[in-house]
Write a protein that holds these residues in place. Structure first.
Motif, PDB file in Angstrom:
ATOM      1  N   LEU A 205      41.108  51.279  58.302  1.00 53.47           N
ATOM      2  CA  LEU A 205      40.385  52.196  59.170  1.00 53.47           C
ATOM      3  C   LEU A 205      40.015  53.487  58.468  1.00 53.47           C
ATOM      4  CD1 LEU A 205      42.391  51.777  62.485  1.00 53.47           C
ATOM      5  CD2 LEU A 205      40.112  50.938  61.992  1.00 53.47           C
ATOM      6  N   SER A 206      40.113  53.531  57.150  1.00 49.20           N
ATOM      7  CA  SER A 206      39.800  54.742  56.422  1.00 49.20           C
ATOM      8  C   SER A 206      38.341  55.119  56.554  1.00 49.20           C
ATOM      9  CB  SER A 206      40.166  54.575  54.938  1.00 49.20           C
ATOM     10  OG  SER A 206      39.469  53.458  54.394  1.00 49.20           O
ATOM     11  N   ASP A 207      37.469  54.130  56.784  1.00 49.09           N
ATOM     12  CA  ASP A 207      36.053  54.415  56.944  1.00 49.09           C
ATOM     13  C   ASP A 207      35.674  54.591  58.402  1.00 49.09           C
ATOM     14  OD1 ASP A 207      36.516  51.853  57.731  1.00 49.09           O
ATOM     15  OD2 ASP A 207      34.894  50.946  56.568  1.00 49.09           O
ATOM     16  N   GLY A 208      36.658  54.590  59.297  1.00 50.04           N
ATOM     17  CA  GLY A 208      36.390  54.808  60.707  1.00 50.04           C
ATOM     18  C   GLY A 208      35.974  53.569  61.473  1.00 50.04           C
ATOM     19  N   LEU A 209      35.969  52.411  60.824  1.00 48.88           N
ATOM     20  CA  LEU A 209      35.555  51.177  61.470  1.00 48.88           C
ATOM     21  C   LEU A 209      36.771  50.326  61.799  1.00 48.88           C
ATOM     22  CD1 LEU A 209      32.465  50.240  59.268  1.00 48.88           C
ATOM     23  CD2 LEU A 209      32.467  51.396  61.487  1.00 48.88           C
ATOM     24  N   LEU A 210      36.678  49.604  62.905  1.00 52.43           N
ATOM     25  CA  LEU A 210      37.765  48.737  63.335  1.00 52.43           C
ATOM     26  C   LEU A 210      37.559  47.334  62.782  1.00 52.43           C
ATOM     27  CD1 LEU A 210      40.252  48.270  65.180  1.00 52.43           C
ATOM     28  CD2 LEU A 210      38.635  47.652  66.981  1.00 52.43           C
ATOM     29  N   ASN A 211      38.583  46.815  62.128  1.00 50.01           N
ATOM     30  CA  ASN A 211      38.533  45.440  61.631  1.00 50.01           C
ATOM     31  C   ASN A 211      39.168  44.536  62.673  1.00 50.01           C
ATOM     32  OD1 ASN A 211      38.745  43.000  60.319  1.00 50.01           O
ATOM     33  ND2 ASN A 211      39.471  43.860  58.403  1.00 50.01           N
ATOM     34  N   PRO A 212      38.380  43.708  63.377  1.00 51.09           N
ATOM     35  CA  PRO A 212      38.942  42.885  64.457  1.00 51.09           C
ATOM     36  C   PRO A 212      39.881  41.793  63.969  1.00 51.09           C
ATOM     37  CG  PRO A 212      36.659  42.274  64.032  1.00 51.09           C
ATOM     38  CD  PRO A 212      36.934  43.493  63.200  1.00 51.09           C
ATOM     39  N   PHE A 213      39.866  41.503  62.665  1.00 55.51           N
ATOM     40  CA  PHE A 213      40.716  40.450  62.128  1.00 55.51           C
ATOM     41  C   PHE A 213      42.110  40.959  61.754  1.00 55.51           C
ATOM     42  CE2 PHE A 213      36.364  39.102  61.197  1.00 55.51           C
ATOM     43  CZ  PHE A 213      36.361  37.859  61.822  1.00 55.51           C
ATOM     44  N   ILE A 214      42.215  42.263  61.535  1.00 51.02           N
ATOM     45  CA  ILE A 214      43.506  42.852  61.163  1.00 51.02           C
ATOM     46  C   ILE A 214      43.737  44.054  62.060  1.00 51.02           C
ATOM     47  CG2 ILE A 214      44.908  43.830  59.316  1.00 51.02           C
ATOM     48  CD1 ILE A 214      43.106  42.456  57.310  1.00 51.02           C
ATOM     49  N   LEU A 215      44.584  43.877  63.080  1.00 56.49           N
ATOM     50  CA  LEU A 215      44.848  44.934  64.052  1.00 56.49           C
ATOM     51  C   LEU A 215      46.298  45.396  63.968  1.00 56.49           C
ATOM     52  CD1 LEU A 215      43.041  43.436  67.181  1.00 56.49           C
ATOM     53  CD2 LEU A 215      42.163  45.180  65.625  1.00 56.49           C
ATOM     54  N   SER A 216      46.498  46.664  64.225  1.00 55.60           N
ATOM     55  CA  SER A 216      47.857  47.179  64.292  1.00 55.60           C
ATOM     56  C   SER A 216      48.427  46.867  65.671  1.00 55.60           C
ATOM     57  CB  SER A 216      47.853  48.691  64.050  1.00 55.60           C
ATOM     58  OG  SER A 216      47.201  49.358  65.124  1.00 55.60           O
TER      59      SER A 216
ATOM     60  N   ASP B 173      49.473  48.997  67.884  1.00 57.14           N
ATOM     61  CA  ASP B 173      48.881  49.916  68.860  1.00 57.14           C
ATOM     62  C   ASP B 173      47.491  49.451  69.281  1.00 57.14           C
ATOM     63  OD1 ASP B 173      51.120  51.469  68.739  1.00 57.14           O
ATOM     64  OD2 ASP B 173      50.300  52.892  67.271  1.00 57.14           O
ATOM     65  N   GLN B 174      46.713  48.981  68.307  1.00 56.47           N
ATOM     66  CA  GLN B 174      45.362  48.511  68.617  1.00 56.47           C
ATOM     67  C   GLN B 174      45.403  47.258  69.492  1.00 56.47           C
ATOM     68  OE1 GLN B 174      43.937  48.009  64.655  1.00 56.47           O
ATOM     69  NE2 GLN B 174      43.653  50.205  64.312  1.00 56.47           N
ATOM     70  N   GLU B 175      46.331  46.361  69.197  1.00 57.62           N
ATOM     71  CA  GLU B 175      46.474  45.155  70.016  1.00 57.62           C
ATOM     72  C   GLU B 175      46.879  45.514  71.437  1.00 57.62           C
ATOM     73  OE1 GLU B 175      49.181  42.523  68.097  1.00 57.62           O
ATOM     74  OE2 GLU B 175      47.700  41.763  66.676  1.00 57.62           O
ATOM     75  N   GLU B 176      47.716  46.525  71.576  1.00 57.24           N
ATOM     76  CA  GLU B 176      48.153  46.956  72.903  1.00 57.24           C
ATOM     77  C   GLU B 176      46.995  47.546  73.691  1.00 57.24           C
ATOM     78  OE1 GLU B 176      50.758  47.310  76.015  1.00 57.24           O
ATOM     79  OE2 GLU B 176      51.049  46.298  74.094  1.00 57.24           O
ATOM     80  N   VAL B 177      46.161  48.338  73.013  1.00 55.99           N
ATOM     81  CA  VAL B 177      44.989  48.921  73.669  1.00 55.99           C
ATOM     82  C   VAL B 177      44.033  47.829  74.125  1.00 55.99           C
ATOM     83  CG1 VAL B 177      42.925  50.321  73.289  1.00 55.99           C
ATOM     84  CG2 VAL B 177      45.137  51.142  72.486  1.00 55.99           C
ATOM     85  N   ILE B 178      43.787  46.844  73.258  1.00 52.07           N
ATOM     86  CA  ILE B 178      42.877  45.748  73.601  1.00 52.07           C
ATOM     87  C   ILE B 178      43.440  44.933  74.760  1.00 52.07           C
ATOM     88  CG2 ILE B 178      41.928  43.570  72.751  1.00 52.07           C
ATOM     89  CD1 ILE B 178      41.638  44.878  70.021  1.00 52.07           C
ATOM     90  N   LYS B 179      44.750  44.723  74.770  1.00 50.97           N
ATOM     91  CA  LYS B 179      45.384  43.985  75.854  1.00 50.97           C
ATOM     92  C   LYS B 179      45.185  44.701  77.191  1.00 50.97           C
ATOM     93  CE  LYS B 179      49.864  42.205  77.392  1.00 50.97           C
ATOM     94  NZ  LYS B 179      51.325  42.108  77.084  1.00 50.97           N
TER      95      LYS B 179
END
Length: 203
Positions: A8-19, A21-27
């Motif tokens: 995420l250093s470039d500000g973009l979300l990689n849908p194939f590799i999630l943290s 926290d990101q998985e929790e937000v998506i859930k």
């Protein structure tokens, strides 16, 4: 650093590799955003439940726009690929035709007043090359137009029946139902207490 954060250093979300926290937000978003399709009318209904009614309306509008983009891309992808390929070959054939045309014209200009068998043979060959290049160029021009129309035909037309609006009242929790439930429970508790108290005093 979690696994997904280094991507995420470039500000973009990689849908194939999630943290995590990101998985929790998506859930949580999946629980709050729902999309349904009526198989008879093909009407797509999108609904969003958030604490802020303005955010709910904005996200609902965004969901509708993303759905439109996805469906359009899905339905027109093959037609667009065909169009781009035909366009590329068309441009090449146009260049070939123009070159053959210039070669024929240059030969004519440089061999004026010359009558010989070799001249007629070369002239006929160049003209045949030019005619062949033109026929290919003309055929591809027609196909390019057909492919362009096919892309247009495959592009769905959307009609928003009911646009996203800011709700005037919350859809949940139902405050009136909660209040009625508490009143009912209080009434049952009071009656139960009276009956219990009467039974105790009788004994």
């Amino acid at each position: 650093m979690l696994v997904g954060e280094e991507h995420l250093s470039d500000g973009l979300l990689n849908p194939f590799i999630l943290s995590e926290d990101q998985e929790e937000v998506i859930k949580k978003l999946r629980e709050r955003i729902s999309v349904s399709v009526d198989k008879k009318t093909y009407v797509i209904t999108a609904s969003v439940e958030m604490q802020d009614p303005l955010i709910s309306a904005q996200i609902a509008q965004l969901v509708v726009e993303k759905l439109q983009d996805y469906i359009t891309e899905y339905r027109t992808q093959k037609a667009k690929q065909d169009y781009e390929f035909t366009k590329q070959v068309y441009e090449e054939s146009k260049g070939t035709y123009y070159k053959a045309q210039q070669t024929y014209a240059a030969f004519e200009d440089s061999n004026k007043n010359i009558i010989s068998a070799s001249y007629r043979t070369e002239k006929e060959r160049l003209k045949n090359d030019m005619d062949l290049a033109y026929n290919i160029y003309n055929t591809l021009a027609q196909k390019l137009e057909q492919d362009r129309l096919r892309v247009q035909e495959r592009t769905p037309v959307y009609t928003v029946i009911e646009p996203a609006t800011v709700p005037l009242k919350a859809s949940s929790p139902k405050k009136l139902l909660i209040l009625i439930g508490f009143v009912f429970l209080a009434g049952v508790g009071a009656v139960g207490w009276i009956l219990f108290k009467d039974a105790v005093f009788r004994n």
